[in-house]
Design a protein around this motif. Structure first.
Motif, PDB file in Angstrom:
ATOM      1  N   VAL A 152       0.832  -1.223   0.000  1.00 13.82           N
ATOM      2  CA  VAL A 152       0.000   0.000   0.000  1.00 13.82           C
ATOM      3  C   VAL A 152       0.861   1.266   0.000  1.00 13.82           C
ATOM      4  O   VAL A 152       0.351   2.367  -0.248  1.00 13.82           O
ATOM      5  CB  VAL A 152      -1.004   0.053   1.176  1.00 13.82           C
ATOM      6  N   LEU A 153       2.157   1.115   0.247  1.00 15.83           N
ATOM      7  CA  LEU A 153       3.011   2.314   0.294  1.00 15.83           C
ATOM      8  C   LEU A 153       3.103   2.997  -1.075  1.00 15.83           C
ATOM      9  O   LEU A 153       3.384   4.198  -1.146  1.00 15.83           O
ATOM     10  CB  LEU A 153       4.405   1.965   0.835  1.00 15.83           C
ATOM     11  N   SER A 154       2.845   2.255  -2.147  1.00 16.71           N
ATOM     12  CA  SER A 154       2.845   2.913  -3.469  1.00 16.71           C
ATOM     13  C   SER A 154       1.728   3.965  -3.514  1.00 16.71           C
ATOM     14  O   SER A 154       1.883   5.030  -4.115  1.00 16.71           O
ATOM     15  CB  SER A 154       2.702   1.896  -4.594  1.00 16.71           C
ATOM     16  N   LYS A 155       0.595   3.669  -2.843  1.00 21.04           N
ATOM     17  CA  LYS A 155      -0.501   4.661  -2.806  1.00 21.04           C
ATOM     18  C   LYS A 155      -0.128   5.863  -1.938  1.00 21.04           C
ATOM     19  O   LYS A 155      -0.503   6.997  -2.227  1.00 21.04           O
ATOM     20  CB  LYS A 155      -1.782   4.013  -2.270  1.00 21.04           C
ATOM     21  N   VAL A 156       0.614   5.598  -0.871  1.00 18.12           N
ATOM     22  CA  VAL A 156       1.067   6.715  -0.021  1.00 18.12           C
ATOM     23  C   VAL A 156       1.995   7.628  -0.839  1.00 18.12           C
ATOM     24  O   VAL A 156       1.843   8.859  -0.805  1.00 18.12           O
ATOM     25  CB  VAL A 156       1.793   6.185   1.237  1.00 18.12           C
ATOM     26  N   ARG A 157       2.915   7.035  -1.591  1.00 21.72           N
ATOM     27  CA  ARG A 157       3.847   7.840  -2.408  1.00 21.72           C
ATOM     28  C   ARG A 157       3.081   8.653  -3.450  1.00 21.72           C
ATOM     29  O   ARG A 157       3.372   9.828  -3.673  1.00 21.72           O
ATOM     30  CB  ARG A 157       4.870   6.924  -3.113  1.00 21.72           C
TER      31      ARG A 157
END
Ligand SMILES: O=C(CO)[C@H](O)[C@H](O)COP(=O)(O)O
Ligand SMILES: [Fe+2]
Length: 226
Positions: A152-157
């Motif tokens: 999900v960190l790709s969405k945070v970035r």
């Protein structure tokens, strides 16, 4: 927007028979995260508006309501009217998320939108322009104590970039599996506000756990200082 990491302990991991004491045990936190579950949108059942109304009377810490419920278009407004600081609904459950955000703001609350781990941001970028917070779920909603989903960190970035470039103006919040082992990667990716349930209430001193998480996030973050 805050210039230091916001830590929001989740009362889901607190002792529900001692909620007032459990809120006092995290007096240094920035927000208090309250998970409302209806046994329909998620398989679990927690608490609802009457309990949140009582919590609001018992604390000065801003209350961050995470509604994991069906039909937030109808139910979310009550939490805003009760005085919750931020009211977050799931985009997968909302019929008309733009109208919902307008209603929440008109009632005096910040408007939050949450996405489950498998839900992309791209279809909702115009909707998110109406929101104050984006809650990226880093576990499947429903239960505390689950493992952090790194993907999900790709969405945070993606969200961080949209904020930095002025396309969105919101607090990026993350929820699920945040602890001393995971908070740094979330901070590096661009999270502003970190929900932590078991990592705070499972600690011997919950307030110390809040301070430690905040310091760790501040050190790892490119956009926030301590
Ligand atoms: O929304 C939630 C679960 O649906 C909770 O806020 C979240 O799981 C916090 O608990 P933990 O930090 O233990 O994962
Ligand atoms: Fe939550």
């Amino acid at each position: 927007m805050s210039n230091h990491p916001l830590i929001a302990p989740s009362l889901l991991s607190a002792d529900f028979a001692r909620l007032s004491d459990e809120m006092s045990a995290v007096s240094d936190s920035d927000w208090l995260h309250v998970d409302v579950m209806d046994a329909h949108f998620v398989p679990n059942l927690t608490l609802g508006l009457p309990v949140v109304q009582s919590l609001l009377k018992a604390t000065d810490i801003p209350i961050d309501c995470h509604l994991m419920i069906e039909n937030p278009d109808h139910w979310a407004i009550g939490y805003a009217e009760a005085g919750a600081y931020n009211v977050t609904s799931h985009v997968e459950a909302a019929e008309d998320p733009v109208a919902l955000a307008k209603n929440l703001r008109a009632a005096g609350a910040k408007a939050g939108l949450s996405v489950k781990p498998g839900t992309p941001l791209q279809p909702y970028l115009d909707v998110l322009k109406h929101y104050d917070t984006l809650l990226v779920m880093s576990v499947e909603p429903g239960f505390g104590g689950q493992s952090f989903i790194t993907d999900v960190l790709s969405k945070v970035r993606e969200a961080r970039k949209l904020v930095e470039t002025g396309h969105l103006n919101l607090v990026v919040e993350i929820d699920g599996g945040i602890n001393a082992d995971t908070i740094e990667q979330a901070a590096e990716a661009g999270v502003d506000c970190f929900v932590a349930g078991s990592a705070v209430y499972g600690a011997e001193d919950p307030n110390k756990a809040v301070e430690a998480l905040r310091a760790q996030a501040g050190r790892a973050s490119a956009h926030l200082g301590v």
